[in-house]
Scaffold this active site. Structure first.
Site, PDB file in Angstrom:
ATOM      1  N   ARG A  97       0.935  10.997  16.697  1.00  0.00           N
ATOM      2  CA  ARG A  97       0.333  10.303  15.549  1.00  0.00           C
ATOM      3  C   ARG A  97      -0.055  11.332  14.487  1.00  0.00           C
ATOM      4  NH1 ARG A  97      -4.734   9.464  15.667  1.00  0.00           N
ATOM      5  NH2 ARG A  97      -4.861   8.564  17.751  1.00  0.00           N
ATOM      6  N   TYR A 154       4.768  -5.143  -7.168  1.00  0.00           N
ATOM      7  CA  TYR A 154       5.393  -5.702  -5.964  1.00  0.00           C
ATOM      8  C   TYR A 154       4.414  -6.660  -5.254  1.00  0.00           C
ATOM      9  CZ  TYR A 154       7.351  -5.874  -1.270  1.00  0.00           C
ATOM     10  OH  TYR A 154       7.849  -6.306  -0.069  1.00  0.00           O
ATOM     11  N   ASP A 165       4.999   3.869  -7.838  1.00  0.00           N
ATOM     12  CA  ASP A 165       5.953   3.336  -6.864  1.00  0.00           C
ATOM     13  C   ASP A 165       7.349   3.650  -7.407  1.00  0.00           C
ATOM     14  OD1 ASP A 165       7.746   1.721  -5.430  1.00  0.00           O
ATOM     15  OD2 ASP A 165       6.250   0.162  -5.066  1.00  0.00           O
ATOM     16  N   LYS A 181      14.444   0.687   1.343  1.00  0.00           N
ATOM     17  CA  LYS A 181      15.445   0.305   0.346  1.00  0.00           C
ATOM     18  C   LYS A 181      16.499   1.418   0.167  1.00  0.00           C
ATOM     19  CE  LYS A 181      12.536  -3.086   0.176  1.00  0.00           C
ATOM     20  NZ  LYS A 181      11.425  -3.172  -0.770  1.00  0.00           N
TER      21      LYS A 181
HETATM   22  C1  LIG Z   1      10.000  -3.466  -0.663  1.00  0.00           C
HETATM   23  C2  LIG Z   1       9.072  -2.848  -1.632  1.00  0.00           C
HETATM   24  C3  LIG Z   1       7.779  -2.441  -1.239  1.00  0.00           C
HETATM   25  C4  LIG Z   1       7.244  -2.662   0.161  1.00  0.00           C
HETATM   26  O1  LIG Z   1       7.893  -1.857   1.095  1.00  0.00           O
HETATM   27  P1  LIG Z   1       8.076  -2.269   2.647  1.00  0.00           P
HETATM   28  O2  LIG Z   1       8.923  -1.170   3.173  1.00  0.00           O
HETATM   29  O3  LIG Z   1       8.734  -3.611   2.660  1.00  0.00           O
HETATM   30  O4  LIG Z   1       6.714  -2.323   3.248  1.00  0.00           O
HETATM   31  C5  LIG Z   1       6.980  -1.830  -2.190  1.00  0.00           C
HETATM   32  N1  LIG Z   1       7.396  -1.638  -3.460  1.00  0.00           N
HETATM   33  C6  LIG Z   1       8.620  -2.028  -3.871  1.00  0.00           C
HETATM   34  C7  LIG Z   1       9.021  -1.803  -5.280  1.00  0.00           C
HETATM   35  C8  LIG Z   1       9.496  -2.648  -2.975  1.00  0.00           C
HETATM   36  O5  LIG Z   1      10.696  -3.051  -3.391  1.00  0.00           O
END
Ligand SMILES: *Cc1c(COP(=O)(O)O)cnc(C)c1O
Length: 397
Positions: free
Chosen positions: A53, A105, A177, A202
């Protein structure tokens, strides 16, 4: 280890192979260390790892890799994008206030409104394309400005330099982000942002196989604070997923370049199509954020949205499209088509949703690696059916 002068395309492939453990064996890939605990050298001398961890060699290779790619001091890998984002917000204390971009998001929206609020951390949503509005929304207890650019699903662009300047003048941290652009196209830390966050689910992993999140801090000090939260909260990425994510990095530039080129072709095609009311893609000169985006990014990415005239048309399009997967998520080798009104933004009341441009005719497409001619042909035939649907629809006044 790669030279700091190497281009990002080179770093994406070689940084993690430079991890100490891989060098020892000569393996071109980072070993997957499936070990929760580690032998300690002696009664009073401990090794670099004690418990997974707190630190794991495979995860550490990934963390060093993303830190190098983003140009930050400390990289941290989490169990999901939301775990990375939530952990970054946990740097705040009760009584603090955050400014969050209006079209953030959905999961971040939920964390800020339903979770942070319980801990007495207040928020204000602002339209970040209006710098004056943003500056006016800053309160004496504002500690963080949270940006997403391009945003989802209408690809709104935020002027990062402008916001960071305001943040610094007011002693606020800036979190960005960077999921849509990845370090290949956008480096917020270089512009002075404090923490970059990713849903590595992604583009970074790229194969719709893992859920993962990453954070990179600009300073060592902030890195230590976030590492403390990562270890305390415990939402870490497992070694096998860390390995898969490193493998994803290696093909990022090939994937993203091809997908982005295809996305521009599709955007141009849709823009010319008489039945499409609107196309949202920062690569189009008609996009209101085009010039700001070009100044702060080196690519336009592989996500676009477009508006059909009605829900019936959108439904017919989805039912007739053949190649893209109809699903949530984005950034994968397969094209993914989604319907924001009932998928990503289902929880949002209709008028709030429509104010943000998320109408019943809006569709979002994340473009994969299929041949561009096949994709356009497929979109073309689905549109042909969708358009007829518009004509057949009864007019309700
Ligand atoms: C999918 C997404 C998230 C969240 O991420 P997870 O891996 O699904 O927890 C946050 N910000 C953006 C822009 C996203 O497309």
């Amino acid at each position: 280890m790669t030279d700091y002068k190497d281009k990002l395309e080179t770093k994406l492939i070689h940084s993690s192979a430079g991890s100490e453990n891989a060098i020892k064996s000569g393996a071109v890939n980072v070993p997957i260390y499936l070990s929760s605990t580690f032998h300690q050298e002696s009664f009073d001398s401990f090794g670099p790892f004690d418990y997974s961890r707190s630190g794991n060699p495979t995860r550490q290779a990934l963390e060093q890799n993303i830190a190098e790619l983003e140009g930050g001091e400390q990289g941290l890998a989490f169990a999901s994008g939301m775990a990375a984002i939530s952990s970054a917000f946990m740097l705040l204390s009760a009584g603090d206030h955050v400014l969050v971009t209006e079209d953030v998001y959905g999961g971040t929206y939920r964390f800020v409104t339903d979770v942070l609020k319980k801990y007495n951390i207040e928020h204000t949503f602002v339209n970040m394309s209006d710098l004056e509005k943003l500056a006016n929304a800053i309160q004496p207890n504002t500690k963080v400005i949270y940006i997403e650019t391009p945003s989802n699903p209408c690809l709104n662009i935020t002027d990062m330099e402008g916001i960071i300047k305001i943040a610094k003048a007011n002693d606020c941290l800036t979190f960005v982000d960077n999921t849509f652009m990845t370090p290949l196209y956008q480096n917020p830390l270089e512009l002075g942002a404090d923490i970059v966050l990713h849903s590595a689910t992604k583009f970074l992993s790229g194969h719709s196989d893992i859920i993962a999140g990453l954070a990179v801090t600009r300073t060592k000090e902030l890195g230590e604070k976030l590492a403390f939260i990562q270890n305390s909260f415990g939402s870490i990425l497992g070694a096998q997923d860390a390995y898969l994510l490193i493998q994803g990095f290696k093909t990022l530039s090939a994937r993203l370049e091809q997908s982005s080129n295809s996305t521009l072709s599709i955007a141009d095609y849709l823009y010319e199509h008489p039945s499409i009311e609107e196309v949202y893609y920062p690569g189009l000169t008609s996009h209101p954020g085009h010039y700001i985006h070009n100044r702060q990014s080196t690519g336009n990415g592989a996500v676009l949205s477009f508006r059909l005239p009605s829900k019936a048309a959108a439904k017919a399009f989805v039912e007739n499209i053949r190649i893209p997967v109809f699903a949530v998520s984005l950034g994968a080798v397969e094209s993914i088509l989604s319907y924001p009104a009932t998928m990503s933004h289902a929880a949002m009341p209709r008028d709030e949703r429509e104010k943000r441009g998320i109408t019943d005719g809006l569709l979002r497409l994340s473009v994969g690696l299929e041949h561009i001619e096949d994709l356009i042909k497929d979109i073309d035939q689905a549109l042909e059916v969708a358009v007829k649907q518009v004509d057949a629809e009864p007019v309700i006044s």
